[in-house]
Design an enzyme around this catalytic site. Sequence first.
Site, short mmCIF file in Angstrom:
data_model
loop_
_atom_site.label_atom_id
_atom_site.label_comp_id
_atom_site.label_asym_id
_atom_site.label_seq_id
_atom_site.Cartn_x
_atom_site.Cartn_y
_atom_site.Cartn_z
N GLU A 1 30.06 33.29 42.61
CA GLU A 1 30.43 32.86 43.95
C GLU A 1 29.17 32.57 44.77
O GLU A 1 28.27 33.42 44.87
CB GLU A 1 31.26 33.93 44.65
CG GLU A 1 31.75 33.49 46.01
CD GLU A 1 32.62 34.54 46.70
OE1 GLU A 1 33.64 34.17 47.29
OE2 GLU A 1 32.26 35.73 46.63
N LYS B 1 35.94 49.08 60.68
CA LYS B 1 34.53 48.69 60.68
C LYS B 1 34.41 47.19 60.49
O LYS B 1 34.66 46.67 59.41
CB LYS B 1 33.73 49.39 59.59
CG LYS B 1 32.21 49.31 59.84
CD LYS B 1 31.37 49.42 58.59
CE LYS B 1 31.07 48.08 57.97
NZ LYS B 1 30.18 47.22 58.79
N GLU C 1 40.45 42.60 48.84
CA GLU C 1 40.43 41.13 48.79
C GLU C 1 38.97 40.73 48.67
O GLU C 1 38.19 40.91 49.61
CB GLU C 1 41.08 40.54 50.05
CG GLU C 1 41.52 39.10 49.88
CD GLU C 1 40.42 38.10 50.18
OE1 GLU C 1 39.84 37.58 49.19
OE2 GLU C 1 40.13 37.86 51.33
N CYS D 1 36.68 32.37 51.61
CA CYS D 1 36.93 32.80 50.23
C CYS D 1 37.87 31.86 49.50
O CYS D 1 37.92 31.86 48.27
CB CYS D 1 37.49 34.22 50.21
SG CYS D 1 39.01 34.41 51.16
#
Length: 479
Positions: A382, A172, A247, A281
């Site tokens: 973040e 996906k 992750e 990231c």
Amino acid sequence: MQKLNNYIDGKICPPNNGQYLDVYNPSNGLVYTQVADSSTEDLEIAVMSAKKAFPIWSSMSVDERHRILIRIADLIESKHDFLAEAESKDNGKPLWLAKRVDIARAADNMRFFANASTQFASESHSMKGAINYTLRSPLGVVGTISPWNLPLYLFTWKIAPALATGNVVIAKPSEVTPLTAYLFSEICIEAGLPAGVLNVLHGNGANIGAAISKHSDIKAISFTGSTKVGKIIAVEAASNFKKSSLEMGGKNANIIFGDCDYDKTLKMTLNSSFSNQGQICLCGSRIYVQEDIYDRFKKDFVAAASKWKVGNPLDSDIKVGAMVSKPHMEKVLEHIKLAKEEGGQILLGGERIYPEGLKEGYYIGPTIIEGLGNDCRTNQEEIFGPVVSIMPFKNEAEVINLANDSNYGLSCTIWTSNLQKAHRVAKEVDAGLIWVNTWLKRDLRTPFGGVKQSGMGREGGFEAMRFFTEPKNVCIQYE
């Protein structure tokens, strides 16, 4: 308007429910296509197709699978410019960046793991009067969920080791950036990948992504995305005794000592802060600069960042393209507003930009913030945009404490000409990846992943191939 459909059982097919989601071009804010919004009915068909294909694919010789995956890599390379244009349109990143990084790396991923499969050997351990050897078998049907920031790059990063080790995959991609995954489906058909070996389901992550994570016939999940979603997947996987590789987010430290190579550090810090609109990231969003060079570095960093041109991703001279979506742009702007409320001083940027002719596009320029403590939300959460905070530090011990004062632990960059110091700091910083005097230099053989809330498990090289296989030890006594 061509609609982007699913790839199930070797064919491009519409969703059974007939439902589609709008897909936006971030550069101008306009809908340019629609993508299938898959249901659990589509998932069941895909799983049935994958289960039927598994005995065929897993029993193929390594050489046969290798040849097919290499054909896919070759086709990606032959369509390089076309795919790069699609990625830039879908994601908002500069076209030159998609050409230089995203598409080239997607081909490398397929080629690397195809070749790695020919070297992925069984282990043996001898003992007195007996020998042990370890067989590694594919798991069966596995699921991969990939993000929107590096769409084809990370889509292939997950499916390549799964396919190379003989698994069949339900993949996906992000519903925000589905175009290159759809084009990849067409490449698989052209390459002759057997039907059902890879099934690509598009749609809303909260629906079809969650269904993939929960499905009892899917034996493992490899996920890249937010920590919030990763936590949900971790719970689902654990409750079903399913392997998971996660992750997730990062709030990475960039540590700049006074004895660094100043010019190189300045140049690379710009890249590690604002490349891909800060939507990587591994970007360094907390910049710690030793106090003896802090004022000089801050001045030069702001001056250099102010020259980074923001605008149309198709223009060759722009450095910063569009943010991936309007909701994400608004989220980043809210974080900048929060930074001001927390007492931060905006040294550069901090506002939405409206390029000529692209007033409805989603643009934010490089943003640099000073004057915040390490424990504020801006330095703990973040942001995932072209936003960094800059802070001084006195010595090695202090900056290690500052760097580790985070719930995240994905990467860290260290700038120093003192080799002993580099080794000491690298050992003490809590992160899964450490770069010294460089950034984003990757060898695909090495383990990739983070600690704490940045992730669980490792990708890359044989680490990924071990994840997608089940070990079985055989002990033979010969005495």
